[in-house]
Design a protein around this motif. Structure first.
Motif: not given
Length: 315
Positions: A3, A5, A23, A25-26, A31, A182
């Motif tokens: 993923n 973001y 988030r 865990d990003a 990012r 978000y």
């Protein structure tokens, strides 16, 4: 693919801090900084990222115009989460600079509004300049031949761009905070948690006495509390406004669902923006206060009673 973001960049903005909170865990690679709020919306709409974070409102300056304009006029996206980040500003400059050297300061317009008192007391003769974000200000100051002597920004931004702090805590309001949302593409809504918000935009049918009251009554008679109400121009000419509304509860709640149906009946159009866990005040476990007779069970009992009446059972 992992993923990704999008967020209002560059690196070191308060929006990046909000993304990290939403988030956690990003990774840094996940990012994606964007140059402007509209670019975040566009990245989410195009499917280039899985979600995006933008600022919605500040406790001192109010709503973020570019975000609200995209929510009103742009291709629809869902708000599926929110958070609030304390806004703590510092004055950063290139190494070797002292406060007396500062003649030109760069920052974001909202940050400038929150630091005017400090600036007037400590460097009253300095010129101020606004840029797209506080992190962009720090980055600009760090570049060779920079037109600015210092930047008002977050500590993380000043340190990231190799600057040193001339002063910390330069904000006039120590309790200032910014609320971030978000964004996701259309799809399944987050499940109700018992402490949720529902956001929408109501376009009144026509300009007449009591038009706004008709909208507000749909919430009031069902015991739905509003946490935000803001009028915004629709862009269709002077005097044409819509209303941006945040209400406590989830669209899956009977009282909220009925309120939205009522608003749809009295308005020209309603844009549903999402129902999502509330994090900007209290915790997910703090249930909102509800007037009596507004639980789902109350609405279900009233519906059963009406069905009996319509069937002729009045015993």
């Amino acid at each position: 693919m992992p993923n990704r973001y999008a967020y209002l960049g560059p690196e070191g903005t308060f929006t990046e801090a909000a993304l990290r909170d939403l988030r956690p865990d990003a990774s840094a690679e996940a990012r994606v900084p964007c140059d402007g709020v509209a670019a975040v919306f566009d990245a989410v709409r195009a499917g280039a990222v899985d979600g995006g974070v933008v600022p919605l409102e500040n406790s001192v300056e109010g709503g973020v115009t570019t975000t609200i304009a995209e929510l009103i006029n742009g291709e629809s996206l869902l708000i599926t989460g929110e958070t609030a980040v304390p806004v703590e500003f510092a004055l950063f400059a290139r190494p070797g600079t002292v406060l007396e050297d500062v003649k030109r300061v760069a920052t974001h317009p909202h940050a400038l509004a929150q630091c005017r008192g400090w600036l007037s007391r400590h460097i009253p003769d300095a010129d101020t300049h606004t840029v797209s974000s506080t992190a962009a200000a720090a980055r600009a100051v760090s570049e060779p031949g920079a037109p600015y002597d210092a930047a008002i920004c977050a500590v993380i931004a000043g340190e990231r761009y190799g600057l040193h702090a001339l002063a910390v805590g330069v904000g006039d309001r120590p309790d200032a905070a910014t609320r971030f949302i978000y964004l996701s593409r259309a799809g399944a809504l987050p499940e109700p948690t018992g402490a949720d918000l529902t956001s929408l935009i109501a376009f009144i049918a026509d300009d007449h006495p009591g038009a706004l009251i008709e909208v507000l009554n749909q919430f009031a008679v069902r015991g739905v509390n509003l946490t935000r109400l803001e009028s915004r121009p629709t862009g269709d000419g002077l005097g044409s406004y819509c209303f941006c509304i945040d209400a406590e509860g989830h669209v899956a709640d009977a009282r909220v669902g009925e309120a939205l149906m009522g608003i749809r009946r009295v308005c020209r159009d309603v844009r549903f923006l999402g129902s999502y866990p509330r994090r900007s005040k209290g915790t997910e476990l703090d249930p909102p206060l509800r007037p009596r007779a507004t639980t789902d069970a109350d609405f279900a009992e009233a519906e059963r009673w009406l069905a009996r009446v319509r069937a002729g059972d009045i015993a």
